[in-house]
Write a protein that holds these residues in place. Sequence first.
Motif, PDB file in Angstrom:
ATOM      1  N   SER A 107       0.813  -1.215   0.000  1.00  0.00           N
ATOM      2  CA  SER A 107       0.000   0.000   0.000  1.00  0.00           C
ATOM      3  C   SER A 107       0.848   1.267   0.000  1.00  0.00           C
ATOM      4  N   MET A 108       1.993   1.254   0.663  1.00  0.00           N
ATOM      5  CA  MET A 108       2.782   2.476   0.772  1.00  0.00           C
ATOM      6  C   MET A 108       3.555   2.793  -0.524  1.00  0.00           C
ATOM      7  N   VAL A 109       4.225   1.810  -1.093  1.00  0.00           N
ATOM      8  CA  VAL A 109       5.005   2.055  -2.315  1.00  0.00           C
ATOM      9  C   VAL A 109       4.072   2.380  -3.479  1.00  0.00           C
ATOM     10  N   THR A 110       3.009   1.614  -3.588  1.00  0.00           N
ATOM     11  CA  THR A 110       2.055   1.860  -4.665  1.00  0.00           C
ATOM     12  C   THR A 110       1.389   3.226  -4.472  1.00  0.00           C
ATOM     13  N   GLY A 111       1.078   3.557  -3.228  1.00  0.00           N
ATOM     14  CA  GLY A 111       0.532   4.881  -2.939  1.00  0.00           C
ATOM     15  C   GLY A 111       1.503   5.991  -3.332  1.00  0.00           C
ATOM     16  N   GLY A 112       2.795   5.748  -3.098  1.00  0.00           N
ATOM     17  CA  GLY A 112       3.807   6.722  -3.503  1.00  0.00           C
ATOM     18  C   GLY A 112       3.820   6.945  -5.007  1.00  0.00           C
ATOM     19  N   ALA A 113       3.666   5.862  -5.756  1.00  0.00           N
ATOM     20  CA  ALA A 113       3.610   5.987  -7.222  1.00  0.00           C
ATOM     21  C   ALA A 113       2.395   6.816  -7.640  1.00  0.00           C
ATOM     22  N   MET A 114       1.284   6.600  -6.949  1.00  0.00           N
ATOM     23  CA  MET A 114       0.078   7.373  -7.278  1.00  0.00           C
ATOM     24  C   MET A 114       0.222   8.832  -6.854  1.00  0.00           C
ATOM     25  N   GLN A 115       0.996   9.079  -5.806  1.00  0.00           N
ATOM     26  CA  GLN A 115       1.238  10.458  -5.376  1.00  0.00           C
ATOM     27  C   GLN A 115       1.966  11.250  -6.459  1.00  0.00           C
ATOM     28  N   VAL A 116       2.890  10.595  -7.144  1.00  0.00           N
ATOM     29  CA  VAL A 116       3.618  11.260  -8.228  1.00  0.00           C
ATOM     30  C   VAL A 116       2.641  11.662  -9.337  1.00  0.00           C
ATOM     31  N   VAL A 117       1.742  10.748  -9.684  1.00  0.00           N
ATOM     32  CA  VAL A 117       0.752  11.049 -10.720  1.00  0.00           C
ATOM     33  C   VAL A 117      -0.127  12.222 -10.285  1.00  0.00           C
ATOM     34  N   ALA A 118      -0.622  12.159  -9.055  1.00  0.00           N
ATOM     35  CA  ALA A 118      -1.481  13.241  -8.548  1.00  0.00           C
ATOM     36  C   ALA A 118      -0.699  14.544  -8.441  1.00  0.00           C
ATOM     37  N   GLY A 119       0.558  14.449  -8.023  1.00  0.00           N
ATOM     38  CA  GLY A 119       1.382  15.648  -7.880  1.00  0.00           C
ATOM     39  C   GLY A 119       1.615  16.360  -9.204  1.00  0.00           C
ATOM     40  N   ARG A 120       1.733  15.597 -10.260  1.00  0.00           N
ATOM     41  CA  ARG A 120       1.918  16.195 -11.589  1.00  0.00           C
ATOM     42  C   ARG A 120       0.664  16.936 -12.040  1.00  0.00           C
ATOM     43  N   ARG A 121      -0.477  16.497 -11.570  1.00  0.00           N
ATOM     44  CA  ARG A 121      -1.748  17.126 -11.963  1.00  0.00           C
ATOM     45  C   ARG A 121      -2.043  18.372 -11.137  1.00  0.00           C
ATOM     46  N   VAL A 122      -1.819  18.273  -9.817  1.00  0.00           N
ATOM     47  CA  VAL A 122      -2.266  19.340  -8.917  1.00  0.00           C
ATOM     48  C   VAL A 122      -1.126  20.137  -8.297  1.00  0.00           C
ATOM     49  N   GLY A 123       0.047  19.599  -8.326  1.00  0.00           N
ATOM     50  CA  GLY A 123       1.185  20.234  -7.664  1.00  0.00           C
ATOM     51  C   GLY A 123       1.740  19.291  -6.607  1.00  0.00           C
ATOM     52  N   MET A 124       3.011  18.996  -6.718  1.00  0.00           N
ATOM     53  CA  MET A 124       3.629  18.016  -5.815  1.00  0.00           C
ATOM     54  C   MET A 124       3.579  18.467  -4.359  1.00  0.00           C
ATOM     55  N   GLY A 125       3.866  19.741  -4.122  1.00  0.00           N
ATOM     56  CA  GLY A 125       3.853  20.244  -2.751  1.00  0.00           C
ATOM     57  C   GLY A 125       2.483  20.145  -2.104  1.00  0.00           C
ATOM     58  N   SER A 126       1.461  20.463  -2.860  1.00  0.00           N
ATOM     59  CA  SER A 126       0.095  20.387  -2.323  1.00  0.00           C
ATOM     60  C   SER A 126      -0.273  18.961  -1.968  1.00  0.00           C
ATOM     61  N   VAL A 127       0.045  18.027  -2.871  1.00  0.00           N
ATOM     62  CA  VAL A 127      -0.278  16.621  -2.629  1.00  0.00           C
ATOM     63  C   VAL A 127       0.485  16.103  -1.415  1.00  0.00           C
ATOM     64  N   LEU A 128       1.787  16.344  -1.390  1.00  0.00           N
ATOM     65  CA  LEU A 128       2.585  15.846  -0.270  1.00  0.00           C
ATOM     66  C   LEU A 128       2.184  16.491   1.041  1.00  0.00           C
ATOM     67  N   GLY A 129       1.808  17.762   1.014  1.00  0.00           N
ATOM     68  CA  GLY A 129       1.350  18.440   2.228  1.00  0.00           C
ATOM     69  C   GLY A 129       0.081  17.814   2.786  1.00  0.00           C
ATOM     70  N   LEU A 130      -0.879  17.525   1.921  1.00  0.00           N
ATOM     71  CA  LEU A 130      -2.126  16.894   2.373  1.00  0.00           C
ATOM     72  C   LEU A 130      -1.880  15.477   2.903  1.00  0.00           C
ATOM     73  N   ILE A 131      -1.023  14.739   2.225  1.00  0.00           N
ATOM     74  CA  ILE A 131      -0.743  13.370   2.659  1.00  0.00           C
ATOM     75  C   ILE A 131       0.019  13.369   3.978  1.00  0.00           C
ATOM     76  N   ALA A 132       0.958  14.287   4.132  1.00  0.00           N
ATOM     77  CA  ALA A 132       1.689  14.395   5.393  1.00  0.00           C
ATOM     78  C   ALA A 132       0.752  14.799   6.531  1.00  0.00           C
ATOM     79  N   ALA A 133      -0.184  15.687   6.248  1.00  0.00           N
ATOM     80  CA  ALA A 133      -1.165  16.077   7.265  1.00  0.00           C
ATOM     81  C   ALA A 133      -2.018  14.877   7.667  1.00  0.00           C
ATOM     82  N   GLY A 134      -2.444  14.094   6.676  1.00  0.00           N
ATOM     83  CA  GLY A 134      -3.214  12.883   6.972  1.00  0.00           C
ATOM     84  C   GLY A 134      -2.422  11.913   7.813  1.00  0.00           C
ATOM     85  N   ASN A 135      -1.140  11.781   7.530  1.00  0.00           N
ATOM     86  CA  ASN A 135      -0.270  10.909   8.310  1.00  0.00           C
ATOM     87  C   ASN A 135      -0.204  11.371   9.764  1.00  0.00           C
ATOM     88  N   GLY A 136       0.022  12.654   9.966  1.00  0.00           N
ATOM     89  CA  GLY A 136       0.120  13.184  11.330  1.00  0.00           C
ATOM     90  C   GLY A 136      -1.164  13.042  12.114  1.00  0.00           C
TER      91      GLY A 136
END
Length: 177
Positions: A107-136
């Motif tokens: 789930s984590m590695v595959t999710g990371g691959a999907m994060q790259v796809v989403a980041g290219r569409r919406v912005g990598m920083g925005s995607v990673l920020g939301l995912i990091a917030a969800g993690n916390g």
Amino acid sequence: ALVLALALNMTLISLSMGATLSFLAVKLEDNLGAAPVLIGVAFAIQNFAAGIAQPVVGRFADLYSRRMLICLGLGLSAAMLVVLGLLQSLPLVLVVLAGVGVASALSMVTGGAMQVVAGRRVGMGSVLGLIAAGNGVGILVGSVVGGLLVDAFNIDAAFYFGAIAMLAGVPLFYFLT
């Protein structure tokens, strides 16, 4: 919808991990009589298995349905958390923890691959920020809820709660993606 699915996925994984990993050492010591060195080995086994599985899973994420791999990883993780709650044998717990490592890699590695796809569409920083917030948020809430469940019931309740959180992620992730 993909960004929301990824953020919710991370929140539920972290909710589960916060509830279970916060109390894994307690279960190992109090319920199974594990010495501190074996507790360290238990955590190491899980991380070692995840590390070995990650390159293989990364390749799978390039070849197969990422959506299905994440759902499979969540489902396997949930099943193994239930088993961890039931087990009263340290050697079997160590074997299951290796399985948890492999399932989390799915789930984590595959999710990371999907994060790259989403980041290219919406912005990598925005995607990673939301995912990091969800993690916390997941770790914070999961640790507290796990503690409340352990106080109210027993140590194994944290593992069952973790399994429920993982299972809740399967249909959510599937339908949001």
